[in-house]
Motif scaffolding. Structure first.
Motif, short mmCIF file in Angstrom:
data_model
loop_
_atom_site.label_atom_id
_atom_site.label_comp_id
_atom_site.label_asym_id
_atom_site.label_seq_id
_atom_site.Cartn_x
_atom_site.Cartn_y
_atom_site.Cartn_z
N VAL A 114 0.82 -1.21 0.00
CA VAL A 114 0.00 0.00 0.00
C VAL A 114 0.85 1.26 0.00
O VAL A 114 0.67 2.16 -0.84
CB VAL A 114 -0.95 0.01 1.22
N ARG A 115 1.79 1.36 0.93
CA ARG A 115 2.58 2.59 1.03
C ARG A 115 3.40 2.84 -0.21
O ARG A 115 3.49 3.97 -0.70
CB ARG A 115 3.49 2.51 2.27
N PHE A 116 4.00 1.78 -0.72
CA PHE A 116 4.81 1.93 -1.93
C PHE A 116 3.96 2.40 -3.10
O PHE A 116 4.38 3.28 -3.87
CB PHE A 116 5.48 0.60 -2.26
N GLU A 117 2.77 1.83 -3.26
CA GLU A 117 1.92 2.20 -4.38
C GLU A 117 1.44 3.64 -4.27
O GLU A 117 1.38 4.37 -5.27
CB GLU A 117 0.73 1.25 -4.47
N ILE A 118 1.10 4.08 -3.07
CA ILE A 118 0.67 5.47 -2.88
C ILE A 118 1.80 6.43 -3.25
O ILE A 118 1.60 7.41 -3.98
CB ILE A 118 0.19 5.70 -1.44
N LEU A 119 2.99 6.13 -2.76
CA LEU A 119 4.14 6.99 -3.07
C LEU A 119 4.46 6.96 -4.57
O LEU A 119 4.76 8.00 -5.17
CB LEU A 119 5.36 6.54 -2.27
N LEU A 120 4.36 5.78 -5.17
CA LEU A 120 4.66 5.64 -6.59
C LEU A 120 3.67 6.43 -7.44
O LEU A 120 4.06 7.15 -8.37
CB LEU A 120 4.65 4.17 -6.99
N LEU A 121 2.38 6.31 -7.13
CA LEU A 121 1.36 7.02 -7.90
C LEU A 121 1.51 8.52 -7.73
O LEU A 121 1.39 9.29 -8.71
CB LEU A 121 -0.03 6.56 -7.47
#
Length: 311
Positions: free
Chosen positions: A61-68
């Motif tokens: 979750v955290r990685f995807e939020i930061l990536l987006l």
């Protein structure tokens, strides 16, 4: 004798397995077999680390939020950093209009004027253009993340690659939208109806590059959403909505005079490149991958006591 006895005891203690093991973590052989691809003879196969990267993983979750967030920031920065070549953009718009006239598909002006005569409809389209482009795309990504984690990374790569190709198009081919054409007699519906809308007109015209109309990412992103829903949704009505969404978006971008038909074609071509990139990396289209990440491909979760025993 004492030395031999001590050595024997050490060997036995070293060979005795620890009573605390991480049963959830796959063995090295299982990881090797799960990550192996039939890429040819052993000497020609990809390195194990590369095979691991090309295998679907459960998204975080955290990685995807930061990536987006980072990706959208970079997209906006690059898109708006493209020089606003007004003269060239207007010349290209004239060329696009001439090509469409030759092909007998230059009906954007007729559609623009007809829809603009129905106030409630064109105002609704202005808000549709301004909001759903982002809202629906994010919602589909979130849905994929939760319901199809095994397909999420491949679908996301297709979307990101599509956007990257579009950024290259903005740089190489500046294009004015129909509403900015000199003598085109198109109606800028956001200005006329004073609605909050396009980032490229009205109060936001100084915050966005107005000459980045080719390709249309409204079409590229909406078609990605539509195809994803059609391929993966279980409910028939969701699949129908998936097909309708890019079709309605096409009508909206033309009615609001933000794009030509050929801009939409450019968005479709970018999406084709995006799916090709995803296929090349994962060896399959997103909807052909497993819905869930196989247990053997999950990242091992270390157990505290076991990890402490190894230190």
């Amino acid at each position: 004798m004492g030395e031999l006895s001590g050595t024997s005891q050490e060997a036995r203690s070293g060979a005795t397995p620890s009573p605390i093991v991480d049963e959830a973590a796959p063995t090295a052989d299982a990881q090797e077999n799960a990550g192996r691809r039939d890429d040819g003879p052993p000497g020609l196969r990809s390195p194990r680390s590369l095979r691991s990267l090309r295998s679907p993983r459960r998204p975080r979750v955290r990685f995807e939020i930061l990536l987006l967030a980072a990706s959208y920031w970079v997209y906006s920065l690059v898109r708006n950093a493209v020089p606003e070549q007004r003269a060239e953009a207007l010349r290209n718009a004239g060329r696009i209009w001439s090509v469409e006239t030759h092909l007998r598909i230059a009906v954007e002006q007729t559609v623009n004027h007809a829809v603009n005569s129905v106030t409630w409809l064109i105002v609704s389209m202005n808000y549709y253009y301004a909001t759903l482009h982002f809202v629906v795309t994010v919602c589909v990504l979130v849905w994929l993340f939760h319901r199809h984690p095994g397909r999420y990374a491949a679908a996301r790569l297709a979307l990101f690659a599509t956007t990257a190709v579009a950024l290259l198009g903005y740089y190489l081919y500046p294009l004015a939208p129909p509403r900015l054409m000199s003598g085109g007699h198109f109606i800028d519906t956001v200005v006329v109806h004073q609605t909050w809308g396009s980032m490229a007109s009205g109060n936001f015209k100084n915050m966005s590059n107005q000459y980045a109309a080719m390709p249309s990412m409204h079409i590229g992103w909406s078609l990605w959403c539509g195809l994803t829903l059609y391929a993966l949704a279980a409910a028939p009505w969701v699949r129908v909505l998936g097909l309708l969404y890019p079709a309605v978006t096409l009508l909206v971008i033309v009615s609001t005079a933000n794009h030509f038909w050929l801009d939409a074609l450019g968005g479709m071509l970018c999406l084709a490149v995006g799916y090709a990139a995803s296929y090349a990396w994962y060896g399959s289209l997103p909807h052909h991958l497993a819905k869930r990440v196989p247990l053997s491909l999950e990242r091992p979760r270390p157990v505290g006591l076991s990890a402490a025993g190894r230190t």
